[in-house]
Design an enzyme around this catalytic site. Structure first.
Site, PDB file in Angstrom:
ATOM      1  N   ARG A   1       0.945  -0.896   0.095  1.00  0.00           N
ATOM      2  CA  ARG A   1       0.043   0.165  -0.416  1.00  0.00           C
ATOM      3  C   ARG A   1       1.004   1.279   0.265  1.00  0.00           C
ATOM      4  O   ARG A   1       0.053   2.302  -0.859  1.00  0.00           O
ATOM      5  CB  ARG A   1      -0.890  -0.457   1.301  1.00  0.00           C
ATOM      6  CG  ARG A   1      -1.825   1.296   1.508  1.00  0.00           C
ATOM      7  CD  ARG A   1      -2.589   1.210   2.762  1.00  0.00           C
ATOM      8  NE  ARG A   1      -3.319  -0.314   3.519  1.00  0.00           N
ATOM      9  CZ  ARG A   1      -4.276  -1.364   3.123  1.00  0.00           C
ATOM     10  NH1 ARG A   1      -5.031  -0.346   2.225  1.00  0.00           N
ATOM     11  NH2 ARG A   1      -4.261  -2.090   3.906  1.00  0.00           N
TER      12      ARG A   1
ATOM     13  N   CYS B   1     -26.182  -6.077  -8.141  1.00  0.00           N
ATOM     14  CA  CYS B   1     -27.168  -5.366  -7.450  1.00  0.00           C
ATOM     15  C   CYS B   1     -26.729  -6.794  -5.658  1.00  0.00           C
ATOM     16  O   CYS B   1     -27.225  -8.227  -5.532  1.00  0.00           O
ATOM     17  CB  CYS B   1     -27.944  -7.334  -7.917  1.00  0.00           C
ATOM     18  SG  CYS B   1     -28.077  -6.334  -9.807  1.00  0.00           S
TER      19      CYS B   1
ATOM     20  N   TYR C   1      -4.661  -2.532  -4.185  1.00  0.00           N
ATOM     21  CA  TYR C   1      -5.971  -3.501  -3.224  1.00  0.00           C
ATOM     22  C   TYR C   1      -6.983  -2.923  -4.087  1.00  0.00           C
ATOM     23  O   TYR C   1      -8.433  -2.382  -3.761  1.00  0.00           O
ATOM     24  CB  TYR C   1      -6.126  -3.788  -1.930  1.00  0.00           C
ATOM     25  CG  TYR C   1      -4.947  -3.867  -1.162  1.00  0.00           C
ATOM     26  CD1 TYR C   1      -4.464  -5.095  -1.582  1.00  0.00           C
ATOM     27  CD2 TYR C   1      -4.329  -3.256  -0.314  1.00  0.00           C
ATOM     28  CE1 TYR C   1      -3.111  -5.725  -0.945  1.00  0.00           C
ATOM     29  CE2 TYR C   1      -3.027  -3.590   0.218  1.00  0.00           C
ATOM     30  CZ  TYR C   1      -2.531  -5.005   0.081  1.00  0.00           C
ATOM     31  OH  TYR C   1      -1.036  -5.514  -0.006  1.00  0.00           O
TER      32      TYR C   1
HETATM   33  N1  LLP Z   1       3.517  -8.450   2.822  1.00  0.00           N
HETATM   34  C1  LLP Z   1       2.349 -10.339   3.402  1.00  0.00           C
HETATM   35  C2  LLP Z   1       2.554 -11.215   3.253  1.00  0.00           C
HETATM   36  C3  LLP Z   1       1.069  -9.592   3.215  1.00  0.00           C
HETATM   37  O1  LLP Z   1       0.841 -10.881   3.276  1.00  0.00           O
HETATM   38  C4  LLP Z   1       0.874  -8.465   2.264  1.00  0.00           C
HETATM   39  C5  LLP Z   1      -0.201  -8.013   2.325  1.00  0.00           C
HETATM   40  C6  LLP Z   1       1.937  -7.671   1.942  1.00  0.00           C
HETATM   41  C7  LLP Z   1       2.641  -7.750   2.423  1.00  0.00           C
HETATM   42  C8  LLP Z   1       1.900  -5.850   1.902  1.00  0.00           C
HETATM   43  O2  LLP Z   1       0.560  -5.269   2.239  1.00  0.00           O
HETATM   44  P1  LLP Z   1       0.730  -3.825   2.516  1.00  0.00           P
HETATM   45  O3  LLP Z   1       2.038  -3.037   2.995  1.00  0.00           O
HETATM   46  O4  LLP Z   1       0.078  -3.474   1.539  1.00  0.00           O
HETATM   47  O5  LLP Z   1      -0.261  -3.398   3.954  1.00  0.00           O
HETATM   48  N2  LLP Z   1      -6.865  -6.084   0.857  1.00  0.00           N
HETATM   49  C9  LLP Z   1      -6.855  -5.694   2.110  1.00  0.00           C
HETATM   50  C10 LLP Z   1      -5.101  -5.523   2.040  1.00  0.00           C
HETATM   51  C11 LLP Z   1      -4.720  -6.594   2.668  1.00  0.00           C
HETATM   52  C12 LLP Z   1      -3.379  -6.572   2.542  1.00  0.00           C
HETATM   53  C13 LLP Z   1      -3.194  -8.378   2.576  1.00  0.00           C
HETATM   54  N3  LLP Z   1      -1.152  -8.815   2.955  1.00  0.00           N
HETATM   55  C14 LLP Z   1      -6.887  -3.949   1.821  1.00  0.00           C
HETATM   56  O6  LLP Z   1      -7.470  -3.802   0.899  1.00  0.00           O
HETATM   57  O7  LLP Z   1      -6.725  -3.098   2.020  1.00  0.00           O
END
Ligand code: LLP
Length: 448
Positions: free
Chosen positions: A285, A360, A390
């Site tokens: 992110r 829907c 995402y």
């Molecule tokens: N590493 C692993 C093993 C992960 O599973 C994830 C995210 C990341 C790194 C990166 O995480 P970040 O830096 O983006 O927080 N769909 C959700 C977020 C789920 C993240 C899943 N894993 C959303 O839309 O906010």
């Protein structure tokens, strides 16, 4: 202080994204449309990398491909020097296509099949195992020179409950109690280089959390090193670095966060005699979230029990609001006002609206009782912020709606990096059993 997006500027109410007029983008590529800023991705990477590497040289960023897997986005991050954190065989393939070397890939799958492990092993990625039972399985495929284990350090954090990935309720990782056993087993099977990993939560805006959880992981690493008689070549503290989505949310002071992580990292490495392992993070992110917007067109203004704005994007396009109740700030093109002290506001009289898509399901609402200009009308463009992470990756074809297009904006120009799907894409893998084809065999049936 939350502010108008770095890449998004406003002139007389008109929005420009990385130098491109939002109206022109919509006109040229149609809607719904994901647009990403190349400069935004590069500057996010450099800011994050600079914050850490100033304090510790043996530091690397592994980009979490799941956040945005468009090969053009991957290529930009590969050029910047990132490695890749992959969570499926296809992510390994995409990262390779974008130029990542397999030496710079960590494969963090969970609940993997042997075929998936075999794919990652044959590709040459380092495996990050999620369970002790995987050690025998992967060694049975091929002896592993290097292995990493994902540890559940017993606690996690996030602004949203659904984005906590560690603690007693989490499906991920190996408990601290069983970790040494896993490493000893791998060592016995011939593994010589080891990493340790955690990923405890996402979108964390509490800067204090990162040094705290890093200290915890390193205490666990210290005890593993002693009990299993191994050394660590790298320590991966995961992603999770949050970005402000809502007006009023404070940005992470990333220099401060990095300095506090590195200082606790050095202190604990010395306390537990861990030497100088490479420090890794794997953000998704933070690198791409605010470098993307979603542009949608208003299709209907409905006066009912509430005022509804319907648009041509929905939970099929951007799932986060329906899935997590996540907030995405929305501007109406032509009516934004960045001169307002409380940035992120609009010009003129405001009204309350529910903003929804065309699926829907009643959860297909981006926002409820959100203030937008009172004169929003059919054909207006909505710009949803922070859609770079995402967004497209979690989109679907639900309600038989083809997926959106993606463009990359680079200093005033814009190029298509993923075509809009068509109805034919919905059926490209479909087969009609011959006994269901009518005698006359209609043209539609023949296509399938
Ligand atoms: N590493 C692993 C093993 C992960 O599973 C994830 C995210 C990341 C790194 C990166 O995480 P970040 O830096 O983006 O927080 N769909 C959700 C977020 C789920 C993240 C899943 N894993 C959303 O839309 O906010």
């Amino acid at each position: 202080m939350w502010k108008l997006e770095k890449q998004l500027s406003e002139q007389a109410g008109r929005l420009y994204f990385d130098g491109n007029s939002v109206s022109d983008l919509a006109e040229r590529f149609s809607t719904p449309l994901y647009a990403y800023s190349e400069a935004g991705i590069r500057s996010n990477y450099r800011k994050l990398h600079g914050a850490f590497s100033g304090h510790y040289k043996k530091f690397r960023i592994f980009y979490a491909v799941k956040a945005n897997n468009n090969p053009a986005v991957l290529r930009i991050l590969q050029q910047e020097g990132a490695g890749a954190d992959c969570s499926s065989p296809s992510e390994i393939m995409l990262a390779r296509m974008a130029g990542f070397s397999v030496r710079d890939m960590l494969y963090t799958g969970n609940y993997n099949s042997n075929d998936e492990f075999r794919y990652a092993i044959e590709a040459g990625a380092t495996l990050n195992l999620d369970d002790i039972s995987h050690v025998q399985r992967v060694s049975g495929i091929k002896a592993q020179e290097e292995l990493c284990f994902r540890i559940n350090p017993g606690m996690g954090s996030s602004g949203e409950e659904k984005l906590v990935f560690a603690g007693p309720d989490a499906k991920f990782g190996i408990s601290a109690e069983r970790a040494a056993e896993a490493y000893a087993l791998a060592k016995g099977l011939g593994t010589r280089r080891f990493g340790i990993h955690m990923m405890t939560g996402s979108n964390i805006l509490d800067g204090q959390y990162f040094p705290e959880i890093t200290a915890r992981l390193l205490d666990i690493a210290g005890s593993i090193a002693e009990n299993a008689g191994i050394a660590f070549s790298f320590v991966n503290i995961g992603g999770g670095f949050g970005i402000p989505y809502k007006p009023g949310e404070e940005e992470l002071d990333i220099n401060r966060v990095a300095s506090s992580i590195v200082s606790v990292f050095k202190e604990k490495c010395s306390e537990h005699r861990l030497g100088e392992p490479e420090l890794r993070i794997e953000p998704g992110r933070y690198l791409v979230g605010d470098a993307g917007i979603l542009i949608a067109k208003v299709t209907t203004i409905k006066e009912a029990s509430k005022r509804f704005i319907g648009c041509d994007a929905g939970m099929n396009t951007l799932l986060r609001p329906a899935l997590y109740g996540a907030y995405h700030h929305i501007f109406v093109e032509g009516k934004a006002d960045s001169s307002n002290a409380a940035l992120g506001q609009h010009r003129g009289q405001l009204s309350y609206y529910n903003i929804c898509g065309q699926v829907c399901e009643n959860t297909d609402q981006f926002a409820k009782d959100r203030q937008l200009p009172g004169d929003v009308k059919e054909g207006d463009l909505l710009v949803m912020l922070n859609a770079g992470a995402y967004g497209f990756g979690m989109s679907s074809q639900y309600n038989s709606r083809p997926r959106a297009a993606e463009v990359l904006c680079s200093s005033g120009s814009a190029e298509l990096i993923r075509e809009r799907e068509s109805t034919l894409d919905l059926i490209s893998k479909v087969h009609m059993p011959s006994h269901l084809i009518s005698d006359s065999g209609s043209r539609q049936e023949q296509i399938i």
